[in-house]
Write an enzyme that holds these catalytic residues in place. Sequence first.
Site, PDB file in Angstrom:
ATOM      1  N   ILE A  61      93.420 -29.499  31.718  1.00 39.53           N
ATOM      2  CA  ILE A  61      93.525 -30.951  31.646  1.00 39.53           C
ATOM      3  C   ILE A  61      93.014 -31.468  32.978  1.00 39.53           C
ATOM      4  O   ILE A  61      93.433 -30.995  34.045  1.00 39.53           O
ATOM      5  CB  ILE A  61      94.969 -31.423  31.368  1.00 39.53           C
ATOM      6  CG1 ILE A  61      95.036 -32.957  31.336  1.00 39.53           C
ATOM      7  CG2 ILE A  61      95.964 -30.840  32.351  1.00 39.53           C
ATOM      8  CD1 ILE A  61      96.400 -33.499  30.888  1.00 39.53           C
ATOM      9  N   SER A  62      92.069 -32.382  32.944  1.00 38.55           N
ATOM     10  CA  SER A  62      91.432 -32.863  34.171  1.00 38.55           C
ATOM     11  C   SER A  62      92.424 -33.627  35.039  1.00 38.55           C
ATOM     12  O   SER A  62      93.493 -34.039  34.595  1.00 38.55           O
ATOM     13  CB  SER A  62      90.252 -33.780  33.828  1.00 38.55           C
ATOM     14  OG  SER A  62      89.253 -33.087  33.128  1.00 38.55           O
ATOM     15  N   HIS A  67      90.321 -39.037  34.596  1.00 40.77           N
ATOM     16  CA  HIS A  67      90.588 -39.803  33.378  1.00 40.77           C
ATOM     17  C   HIS A  67      90.449 -41.300  33.658  1.00 40.77           C
ATOM     18  O   HIS A  67      89.916 -42.048  32.832  1.00 40.77           O
ATOM     19  CB  HIS A  67      91.995 -39.497  32.860  1.00 40.77           C
ATOM     20  CG  HIS A  67      92.172 -38.091  32.400  1.00 40.77           C
ATOM     21  ND1 HIS A  67      93.341 -37.382  32.558  1.00 40.77           N
ATOM     22  CD2 HIS A  67      91.314 -37.243  31.774  1.00 40.77           C
ATOM     23  CE1 HIS A  67      93.207 -36.177  32.042  1.00 40.77           C
ATOM     24  NE2 HIS A  67      91.987 -36.065  31.571  1.00 40.77           N
ATOM     25  N   ASP A 130      88.244 -30.254  19.388  1.00 36.91           N
ATOM     26  CA  ASP A 130      88.287 -29.084  20.264  1.00 36.91           C
ATOM     27  C   ASP A 130      88.050 -27.848  19.404  1.00 36.91           C
ATOM     28  O   ASP A 130      88.501 -27.798  18.258  1.00 36.91           O
ATOM     29  CB  ASP A 130      89.649 -28.979  20.964  1.00 36.91           C
ATOM     30  CG  ASP A 130      89.589 -28.132  22.218  1.00 36.91           C
ATOM     31  OD1 ASP A 130      89.694 -28.696  23.322  1.00 36.91           O
ATOM     32  OD2 ASP A 130      89.432 -26.898  22.106  1.00 36.91           O
ATOM     33  N   HIS A 131      87.340 -26.869  19.965  1.00 37.48           N
ATOM     34  CA  HIS A 131      87.019 -25.703  19.137  1.00 37.48           C
ATOM     35  C   HIS A 131      88.089 -24.616  19.182  1.00 37.48           C
ATOM     36  O   HIS A 131      87.915 -23.560  18.564  1.00 37.48           O
ATOM     37  CB  HIS A 131      85.644 -25.120  19.511  1.00 37.48           C
ATOM     38  CG  HIS A 131      85.479 -24.766  20.947  1.00 37.48           C
ATOM     39  ND1 HIS A 131      84.250 -24.632  21.547  1.00 37.48           N
ATOM     40  CD2 HIS A 131      86.380 -24.507  21.910  1.00 37.48           C
ATOM     41  CE1 HIS A 131      84.405 -24.308  22.819  1.00 37.48           C
ATOM     42  NE2 HIS A 131      85.679 -24.226  23.049  1.00 37.48           N
ATOM     43  N   ASP A 176      83.247 -27.659  16.743  1.00 36.14           N
ATOM     44  CA  ASP A 176      82.351 -27.573  17.888  1.00 36.14           C
ATOM     45  C   ASP A 176      82.014 -28.988  18.356  1.00 36.14           C
ATOM     46  O   ASP A 176      81.186 -29.669  17.747  1.00 36.14           O
ATOM     47  CB  ASP A 176      81.075 -26.826  17.502  1.00 36.14           C
ATOM     48  CG  ASP A 176      80.167 -26.546  18.691  1.00 36.14           C
ATOM     49  OD1 ASP A 176      80.375 -27.149  19.767  1.00 36.14           O
ATOM     50  OD2 ASP A 176      79.237 -25.721  18.547  1.00 36.14           O
ATOM     51  N   GLN A 256      84.599 -19.158  25.760  1.00 35.22           N
ATOM     52  CA  GLN A 256      85.752 -19.754  26.403  1.00 35.22           C
ATOM     53  C   GLN A 256      86.951 -18.804  26.381  1.00 35.22           C
ATOM     54  O   GLN A 256      87.660 -18.642  27.374  1.00 35.22           O
ATOM     55  CB  GLN A 256      86.123 -21.069  25.735  1.00 35.22           C
ATOM     56  CG  GLN A 256      87.313 -21.775  26.403  1.00 35.22           C
ATOM     57  CD  GLN A 256      87.482 -23.205  25.947  1.00 35.22           C
ATOM     58  OE1 GLN A 256      86.510 -23.878  25.641  1.00 35.22           O
ATOM     59  NE2 GLN A 256      88.716 -23.672  25.898  1.00 35.22           N
TER      60      GLN A 256
END
Length: 260
Positions: A61-62, A67, A130-131, A176, A256
């Site tokens: 999470i950035s 954000h 989200d993949h 994706d 990932q």
Amino acid sequence: MAWLSSGATNEELIENMRKGGLIESDFVADAMKKVDRANYVRNPRYAYEDAPQSIGNGATISAPHMHAHACQYLLPWIHRDAHVLDVGSGSGYTAAVFYHLLQSASASQTSGSEASGSYSSHTGLVVGIDHIPQLVSWSVDNLKKDGLTSALSTGEAYVAGESGTEPVGIVMVAGDGRQGWLRGSPYDVIHVGAAAPVIPTALVDMLKSPGRMFIPVGPDGGEQDVWTVDKDNEGNVTKKKLFGVRYVPLTDQNKQMRGY
């Protein structure tokens, strides 16, 4: 000033970012205050630090200030029936913030006759993609914990072609993100939460005219910059480099899970 913005509470974190000039808009500050970051991190003890955190499955999470930057740059394109795509939605935090921004826009732009009942022609939509299926499932739990169950139900109604009970719906999907989510397109706003080696053509194609994308671009471990990609009313595309950053890569699921 980002490293000085951490707080003991969510509200203190946001206020410190305002004092440091990282948040300029009241709309952005109010939306971020309504989303308790503790509901979207693995270790709530560090929820209000202005720093990125691992959320597992090779994702992060950035930092809150990133954000805030994204919301500030995307805010002019947000209106009551906007469609927003959040690529690499992770814990669901940014989807929740965009939801509250759309809610604010809806409240300020909706007439009294439309303020109750079901919504169909003027339903805003936030799509998180989200993949990693485990992250998508976790993000739905997080959003419910943060009081957004009704918004998720409205999102489900949208997917089913029905009217929801909220002016803004949220849909979280596994897929994706580099290819976007066609069902909700075109998008007024696209936010990408990981660094793409190049700007994905599929996402540019899904931008509405007019619309804006906020995306970090650059190689993993190399020089990265945030770019805005604007599409005007005629479909002309303009790209602008904003500032340097360091993000995890926007890659495929297998890479990932292997740690890139």
